[in-house]
Design a protein around this motif. Structure first.
Motif, PDB file in Angstrom:
ATOM      1  N   GLY A   1       0.779  -1.230   0.000  1.00  0.00           N
ATOM      2  CA  GLY A   1       0.000   0.000   0.000  1.00  0.00           C
ATOM      3  C   GLY A   1       0.806   1.273   0.000  1.00  0.00           C
ATOM      4  N   GLU A   2       2.014   1.231   0.540  1.00  0.00           N
ATOM      5  CA  GLU A   2       2.841   2.425   0.630  1.00  0.00           C
ATOM      6  C   GLU A   2       4.248   1.958   0.964  1.00  0.00           C
ATOM      7  N   PRO A   3       5.220   2.838   0.762  1.00  0.00           N
ATOM      8  CA  PRO A   3       6.582   2.446   1.123  1.00  0.00           C
ATOM      9  C   PRO A   3       6.642   2.134   2.628  1.00  0.00           C
TER      10      PRO A   3
ATOM     11  N   ASP B   1       7.518  -7.326   0.647  1.00  0.00           N
ATOM     12  CA  ASP B   1       7.034  -5.955   0.456  1.00  0.00           C
ATOM     13  C   ASP B   1       6.520  -5.883  -0.973  1.00  0.00           C
ATOM     14  N   THR B   2       5.194  -5.915  -1.124  1.00  0.00           N
ATOM     15  CA  THR B   2       4.595  -6.071  -2.453  1.00  0.00           C
ATOM     16  C   THR B   2       4.189  -4.726  -3.024  1.00  0.00           C
TER      17      THR B   2
ATOM     18  N   GLN C   1      -0.749  -1.870  -7.770  1.00  0.00           N
ATOM     19  CA  GLN C   1      -1.752  -0.812  -7.827  1.00  0.00           C
ATOM     20  C   GLN C   1      -3.118  -1.388  -8.192  1.00  0.00           C
ATOM     21  N   THR C   2      -4.155  -0.620  -7.937  1.00  0.00           N
ATOM     22  CA  THR C   2      -5.494  -1.018  -8.373  1.00  0.00           C
ATOM     23  C   THR C   2      -5.457  -1.394  -9.857  1.00  0.00           C
TER      24      THR C   2
ATOM     25  N   ASP D   1       4.264   6.450 -10.136  1.00  0.00           N
ATOM     26  CA  ASP D   1       5.233   6.376  -9.038  1.00  0.00           C
ATOM     27  C   ASP D   1       6.629   6.742  -9.522  1.00  0.00           C
TER      28      ASP D   1
ATOM     29  N   ARG E   1       4.567   8.870  -5.078  1.00  0.00           N
ATOM     30  CA  ARG E   1       3.875   9.309  -6.282  1.00  0.00           C
ATOM     31  C   ARG E   1       4.549  10.547  -6.869  1.00  0.00           C
TER      32      ARG E   1
ATOM     33  N   ASN F   1      -0.994   9.341  -0.509  1.00  0.00           N
ATOM     34  CA  ASN F   1      -1.239   8.018   0.026  1.00  0.00           C
ATOM     35  C   ASN F   1      -1.418   8.145   1.535  1.00  0.00           C
TER      36      ASN F   1
ATOM     37  N   ARG G   1      -5.411   5.624  -1.393  1.00  0.00           N
ATOM     38  CA  ARG G   1      -5.122   6.618  -2.411  1.00  0.00           C
ATOM     39  C   ARG G   1      -6.136   7.734  -2.401  1.00  0.00           C
TER      40      ARG G   1
HETATM   41  C1  WTA Z   1       1.643   2.786  -3.446  1.00  0.00           C
HETATM   42  C2  WTA Z   1      -2.698  -0.728  -3.594  1.00  0.00           C
HETATM   43  C3  WTA Z   1       5.585   1.465  -1.976  1.00  0.00           C
HETATM   44  C4  WTA Z   1       2.189   3.278  -4.781  1.00  0.00           C
HETATM   45  C5  WTA Z   1      -2.274  -2.166  -3.904  1.00  0.00           C
HETATM   46  C6  WTA Z   1       1.116   2.843  -5.754  1.00  0.00           C
HETATM   47  C7  WTA Z   1       3.402   1.202  -2.635  1.00  0.00           C
HETATM   48  C8  WTA Z   1      -0.149   3.052  -4.949  1.00  0.00           C
HETATM   49  C9  WTA Z   1       3.464  -0.175  -2.348  1.00  0.00           C
HETATM   50  C10 WTA Z   1      -1.273   2.154  -5.403  1.00  0.00           C
HETATM   51  C11 WTA Z   1       4.692  -0.701  -1.820  1.00  0.00           C
HETATM   52  C12 WTA Z   1       1.496   0.290  -3.125  1.00  0.00           C
HETATM   53  N1  WTA Z   1       5.717   0.159  -1.660  1.00  0.00           N
HETATM   54  N2  WTA Z   1       4.456   2.007  -2.447  1.00  0.00           N
HETATM   55  N3  WTA Z   1       4.837  -1.971  -1.482  1.00  0.00           N
HETATM   56  N4  WTA Z   1       2.267  -0.706  -2.660  1.00  0.00           N
HETATM   57  N5  WTA Z   1       2.164   1.459  -3.098  1.00  0.00           N
HETATM   58  O1  WTA Z   1      -4.141   1.564  -6.153  1.00  0.00           O
HETATM   59  O2  WTA Z   1       2.319   4.672  -4.736  1.00  0.00           O
HETATM   60  O3  WTA Z   1      -4.578   1.630  -3.659  1.00  0.00           O
HETATM   61  O4  WTA Z   1       1.094   3.615  -6.939  1.00  0.00           O
HETATM   62  O5  WTA Z   1      -3.168  -0.138  -4.738  1.00  0.00           O
HETATM   63  O6  WTA Z   1       0.239   2.720  -3.609  1.00  0.00           O
HETATM   64  O7  WTA Z   1      -2.366   2.228  -4.535  1.00  0.00           O
HETATM   65  P1  WTA Z   1      -3.653   1.345  -4.765  1.00  0.00           P
END
Ligand code: WTA
Length: 652
Positions: free
Chosen positions: A388-390, A412-413, A416-417, A503, A518, A524, A529
C-alpha cells in the motif's frame, strides 16, 4: 534467525527447498517469462479451468492511439466456478473462509467450500430474481462479512460486473459511483460494526439512491438486526429471498475479456475513475501471485487484513486465495479493538500462516509497544507481507524482529489497483530482502526507469526517475469504464509506448527497486489513495471557500497526511469553528478518510503569472522544507509565500 549478508536478509535453505520457487527457479522462470511471454503465460494460464481453452495467449498494444490489451481472448471460463466448483471434489469439506467478527466475544465462522457453493448459488439466484443479467452492474457497499465475498462470487457466477464501494465512503461518494456505472442493484447490510461502533450502511444507501437513482433496487443482508428505513417496492432482505431459491446456479460461460469488476480509484485529476478488470488474465495472475508471493501451500491459513473495498481485498482475500483452494481469513474489525493485540490474537486463534497488512497498521501498532505482540503464540507464521505504501526501515525491522521473531521472511509487495496483482515483490524462498525495497519484478513484469523530462529509458543498473512498465501482464486493467480515452491519457500519454505507474522509483546497484512515492497529485493516506483534486473540489464547493490547494505532508502513522490551504471568500473571518465545519464538510462529501489533517488559512496562494498554482512550493512548505523552495521570482505575488511560511500549521 534469518542470516544477513551485505545488509540483505537471506531465505533459509530449509524454506527455499520447500518453497514453490528458490532463487534459481525464480531466475529461470523470470527469464522465460520475458523472453517468451506467449509460451510462459500459455503454460501458466492452464492453472485455471477453462470451459473453452484459449488458442491465443497475448494480444496487447501500448502504441499511441491504439491501446488495446487482450489476454487469452478466445478462451471462455467462469471465475466463480474456478474459485468454488472445481474444488468441491477434492476439498469440499475444507474451510474456504474463516470469518472473524468485530467482537472477540462473538463466534468465528468456518465456511467450507461446499457451504460456499450453496451460499453463492443462492445469492446468485436472488440477484437473478431481482432482474440482474450478464453484463449488468451491481454495486456492493458492505461490511467485512462473508456475504461480501458471496456477493462478489455470485456476480461473477452470473456474469454481472461488481463495483465495490468501500463502506467508509460517504453517501454522496456512493451515489456518484452508482450513477457512474448505471448499476441495477446495490447490495448492503443494515449496519456495519467496526471497532465496537456501528455505521448505518442502509441509511447511507437510501440517501445515495434518493439523490441519484430512485429506481435502483437494494439487496440487504441482516448483520446487526437494527431498525432500518425500508423502501417497500425496491428493497429485498437476503434472508427472506434466499428461502425461495435453489442452492444450485449454473455458472455463466464468460469470455476471457468480459469485465469481471469495476473499482473506482483516485487519480491526479478530476473525479475517481472506474478501473476495469476482465476475467481470464486477472484470475490467472491473482492466483499465481497469491501462490508464489506468499508461498502458499495446501492447508495453510492465509490472512489479508485489507477491506474488500480496495483492490487488495479483491485479489488477496477473495479471488487469488479461493482460486487456489486456500483457506482465507476475513476480519470484520480493526487492529486496535478491543486492544492493540487484536491482530496477534486472531493469528494465534486461527493459526495463521501468512499474514498480509499495510505499513500504516504496523506503525500504529509499533507505537503501542511489543507487549501486545509478545502475549501471543505466533509460531505458525511463515510469511509476513506488506502493501500500500513504502515501508520505512524502522517499521520493517519491528515487523521482522517483534512479529516475525527474526526468522519470518517479509514480502514488500508493490502494485496498484490498475495492475490487478503484485508487480514487484520478493518471493520468500528466492529473494534476499532489503528493508524498504520491494526488490525485484514478478514473472512477466518489465519495470523501467525513465528520465522524467525526456522520457528516455535509463539503462544503467543504478538509476532514479519515473517508474514505467514496458509490456503488458495478464491482470493489467483494460480500460476506464466507458472512457477509453481517459485510460490512454492517464497511463500512456506522458511516456509513449510504456504504462506509466504514477510512481517514482530508484534502482540500486543490485538492481533492486525502491519506490520513492507518487510523482503526480495523488497522496497516500494510511495506504489509501486520495486525489488532491477531489479534496480541493469538495472544499471549494463550500460557500465560504474561495479557493483551495491540497498537498500531502509526512505523517508519522499515516505515511502522508492531508494538508489543505484554504482561501476564504471576501469578508469571511477564519475561526476554529469554521475549520471544524470544513472538516465535517469533506467528511460528509467524500468520507472520513478524506478529512484534512491540517487546514491553513491562506490569504493568497502562490501562482505563476498565468495563474497556475505552484504546488511544488506548497508541498515544500507543508513538509517544513523552506530551504528548498526554489525560484519564487516568477510568482505573480512572491510575498504570499512569506505569509504561508509564517503561518504554517503545527510548527514546533
Ligand atoms: C503505493 C494498492 C511502496 C504506490 C495495492 C502505488 C506502494 C499506490 C506499495 C497504489 C509498496 C502500493 N511500496 N508504495 N509496497 N504498494 N504502493 O491503487 O504509490 O490503492 O502507486 O493499490 O500505492 O495504490 P492502490
Amino acid at each position: 534467525m534469518l542470516e544477513t549478508k551485505n545488509g540483505m536478509y537471506l531465505p533459509t535453505d530449509d524454506f527455499a527447498s520447500k518453497s514453490h520457487a528458490d532463487q534459481a527457479t525464480y531466475q529461470a522462470m523470470y527469464d522465460s517469462s520475458v523472453e517468451d511471454p506467449e509460451g510462459f503465460w500459455g503454460e501458466h494460464g492452464r492453472r485455471i479451468d477453462w470451459i473453452k481453452p484459449y488458442t491465443k495467449v497475448k494480444n496487447t498494444s501500448f502504441a499511441p492511439g491504439n491501446i488495446d490489451i487482450r489476454w487469452y481472448e478466445d478462451g471462455t471460463l467462469n471465475v466463480a466456478a474456478n474459485c468454488i466448483d472445481r474444488h468441491l471434489e477434492t476439498r469440499g469439506d475444507q474451510t474456504a473462509i474463516i470469518w472473524e467478527p468485530d467482537s472477540p466475544e462473538d463466534d468465528a465462522l468456518h465456511i467450507t467450500y461446499k457451504e460456499l457453493h450453496a451460499n453463492v448459488c443462492k445469492f446468485a439466484n436472488v440477484l437473478k430474481d431481482m432482474g440482474v443479467k450478464k453484463g449488468d452492474r451491481v454495486v456492493l457497499y458492505m461490511p467485512m462479512i462473508p456475504e461480501a465475498a458471496y456477493a462478489m462470487l455470485a456476480s461473477a457466477r452470473i456474469g454481472a460486473i461488481h463495483s465495490i464501494v468501500f463502506a467508509g465512503f460517504s453517501a454522496d461518494a456512493l451515489g456518484a459511483r452508482v450513477a457512474g456505472s448505471n448499476a441495477k442493484v446495490v447490495i448492503t447490510s443494515d449496519g456495519a460494526p467496526r471497532g465496537g461502533r456501528v455505521t448505518n450502511l442502509k441509511d447511507n444507501v437510501n440517501q445515495a439512491l434518493n439523490n441519484v437513482a430512485d429506481d435502483v433496487k437494494c439487496l440487504v443482508v441482516r448483520r446487526t438486526g437494527q431498525q432500518v428505513a425500508w423502501r417497500h417496492d425496491l428493497d429485498v432482505w437476503l434472508h427472506e429471498a434466499a428461502q425461495n431459491v435453489s442452492d444450485d446456479c449454473p455458472p455463466e460461460e464468460m469470455n476471457a475479456e468480459d469485465p469481471l469488476f469495476i473499482l473506482y480509484t483516485s487519480g491526479s485529476t478530476g473525479q475517481p475513475k472506474g478501473v476495469v478488470h476482465t476475467t481470464g488474465g486477472y484470475i490467472v495472475y491473482a492466483s499465481m501471485t497469491h501462490q508464489y508471493t506468499f508461498d502458499y501451500h495446501d492447508g495453510d491459513v492465509f490472512w489479508c487484513t485489507a477491506d474488500v473495498g480496495w483492490v487488495t481485498g479483491h485479489s488477496y482475500i477473495v479471488y487469488g486465495p479461493l482460486a487456489n483452494g486456500a483457506t482465507t481469513l476475513m476480519f470484520e474489525g480493526v487492529p486496535t479493538y478491543p486492544d492493540a493485540g487484536r491482530f496477534w490474537a486472531v493469528c494465534e486463534k486461527h493459526k495463521v500462516n501468512q499474514f498480509y497488512t499495510a505499513p500504516t497498521a504496523i506503525r500504529a501498532l509499533m507505537g503501542k509497544g511489543p507487549e501486545f505482540v509478545e502475549k501471543y503464540d505466533l509460531s505458525d507464521l511463515k510469511v509476513l507481507g506488506t502493501v500500500g505504501e513504502p515501508i520505512n526501515p524502522e517499521a520493517w525491522n519491528w515487523y521482522h524482529n517483534v512479529v516475525g521473531k527474526g526468522n519470518v521472511p517479509i514480502v514488500d509487495t508493490w502494485w496498484q489497483t490498475e495492475t490487478g496483482g503484485h508487480l514487484m515483490t520478493p518471493l520468500p524462498g528466492a529473494t534476499p530482502t532489503k528493508p524498504g525495497s520491494c526488490t525485484l519484478p514478478f514473472f512477466g513484469v518489465q519495470p523501467v526507469i525513465l528520465e522524467p523530462t525526456t522520457g528516455e529509458e535509463i539503462h544503467t543498473t543504478a538509476a532514479e526517475g519515473v517508474l514505467c512498465i514496458k509490456d503488458s501482464w495478464p491482470a493489467q486493467m483494460r480500460t476506464v469504464w466507458e472512457d477509453h480515452e481517459r485510460f490512454e491519457k492517464t497511463y500512456f500519454a506522458d511516456y509513449k509506448n510504456y504504462y506509466f505507474t504514477g510512481d517514482g522509483a530508484r534502482r540500486d546497484e543490485d538492481g533492486y527497486y525502491w519506490i520513492t512515492g507518487r510523482v503526480d497529485d495523488v497522496i497516500n493516506v494510511s495506504g489509501h489513495r486520495m486525489g488532491t483534486a477531489e479534496v480541493e473540489s469538495s472544499l471549494v464547493a463550500h460557500p465560504k471557500v474561495a479557493e483551495s490547494a491540497v498537498v500531502g505532508y509526512p505523517h508519522a502513522i499515516k505515511g502522508q497526511g492531508i494538508y489543505a490551504y484554504v482561501t476564504l471568500m471576501n469578508g469571511v473571518e477564519p475561526s476554529e469553528e469554521l475549520r471544524k465545519e470544513l472538516e465535517t464538510w469533506v467528511r460528509k462529501d467524500i468520507g472520513p478518510i478524506a478529512k484534512p489533517d491540517l487546514i491553513q488559512w491562506a490569504p493568497g496562494l502562490p501562482k505563476t503569472r498565468s495563474g497556475k498554482i505552484m504546488r511544488r512550493i506548497l508541498r515544500k512548505i507543508a513538509e517544513d522544507d523552506f530551504g528548498a523552495l526554489g525560484d519564487t521570482s516568477t510568482l505573480a505575488e512572491p510575498e504570499v509565500v512569506e505569509d504561508l511560511i509564517a503561518n504554517r500549521m503545527n510548527r514546533h
